[in-house]
Design a protein around this motif. Structure first.
Motif, PDB file in Angstrom:
ATOM      1  N   ARG A 153       0.841  -1.202   0.000  1.00 13.43           N
ATOM      2  CA  ARG A 153       0.000   0.000   0.000  1.00 13.43           C
ATOM      3  C   ARG A 153       0.873   1.248   0.000  1.00 13.43           C
ATOM      4  N   SER A 156       1.085   4.072  -2.989  1.00 15.30           N
ATOM      5  CA  SER A 156       0.939   5.501  -2.706  1.00 15.30           C
ATOM      6  C   SER A 156       2.077   6.301  -3.325  1.00 15.30           C
ATOM      7  N   ASN A 157       3.173   5.603  -3.677  1.00 16.06           N
ATOM      8  CA  ASN A 157       4.298   6.235  -4.365  1.00 16.06           C
ATOM      9  C   ASN A 157       4.334   5.865  -5.849  1.00 16.06           C
TER      10      ASN A 157
END
Length: 351
Positions: free
Chosen positions: A129, A133-134
């Motif tokens: 996760r 998110s990156n």
């Protein structure tokens, strides 16, 4: 000087476009935690700390690739294994205190874990996760099922069961395969197939551990099932690591018909040119600076071996990545990583 960023270089490699130089991946997971001054417990049990340490290590050593989850034995945790972690400075491998399966009678009590309560799965999901998110892909663990079993049963006992109780091993393989397929579906449902890649490693299937005949009988059918399922679910990016000597297994891996641009990494126990020739020019090949050399060799030795590998593989049609033959040991001298980067820059340039 490099003329591409790491992201540009890896994107061009995936698309089989021109590169500035041979990419360099360090596989620095535990090493990153070590130089960050984390304890084993902090590194293995804190996905954010692990991710950040790996990102900083990659920046320090100018490495390509993405951070990867690393918690040896995490699959065993999901089935009830008990593992201890060192709290001292310096990364040390976790120790199994208790295995989920101690005898054949225990096998009938095993069930696929509830993913909402499975501690290893939860840690791994949290890590990816963070990756998403990156804007990095989530890595699906595609096996091997036999390696899953090696986190449930002591390996010497498993080796005996291959001969004395094959039905028990097949029962465990069925359970392990369903477990891996469940994880794959969870990732695909959460992240989307287009945002996932699939990676599998095969240490237990090495011909130094089991014969090609046993590989064909016990492991290969389940590997095919997993890859078939992942392709049907829309996964297009695959990677496999041939851990150890898989010379007699190569034809089976070729039969997987991995999609073009899949990534094959090779240990020092195999001839990387032979593997590249067997798979052909539609596949990216990675390897294979020997792990013992990286631990105990000096930087000039690492530099010279890296140069030799680059000169053999630089013009492989599918593309080549210079990397260690396996995960980078935590105690690797930093200058040995610099020696790999220096060789990639000096001898891996495409202009």
């Amino acid at each position: 000087m490099d003329r591409m960023t790491s992201a540009e270089r890896m994107k061009s490699l995936a698309e089989n476009k021109a590169l500035d130089r041979v990419p360099f991946i360090s596989l620095a997971t535990m090493y990153a935690g070590n130089i960050a001054g984390l304890s084993s417990a902090e590194f293995f049990l804190n996905p954010r700390a692990s991710y950040d340490a790996q990102k900083l290590s990659a920046e320090l050593h100018v490495c390509d690739g993405s951070p990867g989850f690393d918690l040896p034995g995490w699959m065993g945790l999901d089935f009830g294994a008990e593992v201890s972690f060192s709290n001292g400075i310096g990364i040390k491998m976790p120790k199994f205190v208790k295995m989920p399966v101690e005898n054949i009678e225990d096998v009938s009590n095993l069930k696929i874990p509830d993913f909402n309560k499975a501690s290893g799965f939860i840690k791994r999901l949290e890590f990816y996760r963070i990756s998403r998110s990156n804007n990095l892909p989530a890595s699906i663990p595609a096996g091997s099922p036999l390696e899953v079993i090696a986190h449930l049963v002591e390996p010497p006992k498993l080796m005996r069961w291959l001969y004395k109780s094959p039905e028990t091993v097949h029962h465990l393989l069925r359970l392990s395969t369903d477990y891996l397929l469940g994880i794959a579906d969870y990732y695909i449902n959460e992240f989307g197939a287009e945002n996932c890649s699939a990676f599998s490693a095969y240490p237990i299937e090495s011909n130094t551990v089991i014969s090609a005949k046993l590989f064909e009988k016990f492991s290969f059918p389940y590997i095919v099932e997993i890859h078939t399922h992942l392709k049907a679910r829309g996964i297009k990016n695959f990677g496999i690591h041939l851990c150890g000597n898989h010379l007699r297994n190569l034809n089976y891996f070729l039969d997987l018909s991995l999609p073009d641009r899949s990534f094959i990494s090779v240990s020092e126990e195999m001839c990387i040119e032979h593997v590249a020739k067997a798979f052909g020019d539609n596949y990216i090949i990675g390897g294979n600076v020997p792990t013992p050399l990286l631990i105990s060799g000096d930087s000039s030795d690492v530099f010279n071996v890296s140069r030799e590998i680059i000169e053999k593989m630089k013009y492989h049609g599918g593309g080549f990545i210079l990397m260690p033959s396996c995960d980078l040991p935590p105690q690797t001298p930093p200058l040995n990583l610099y020696a790999m980067l220096k060789a990639a820059r000096m001898f891996g340039s495409y202009t």
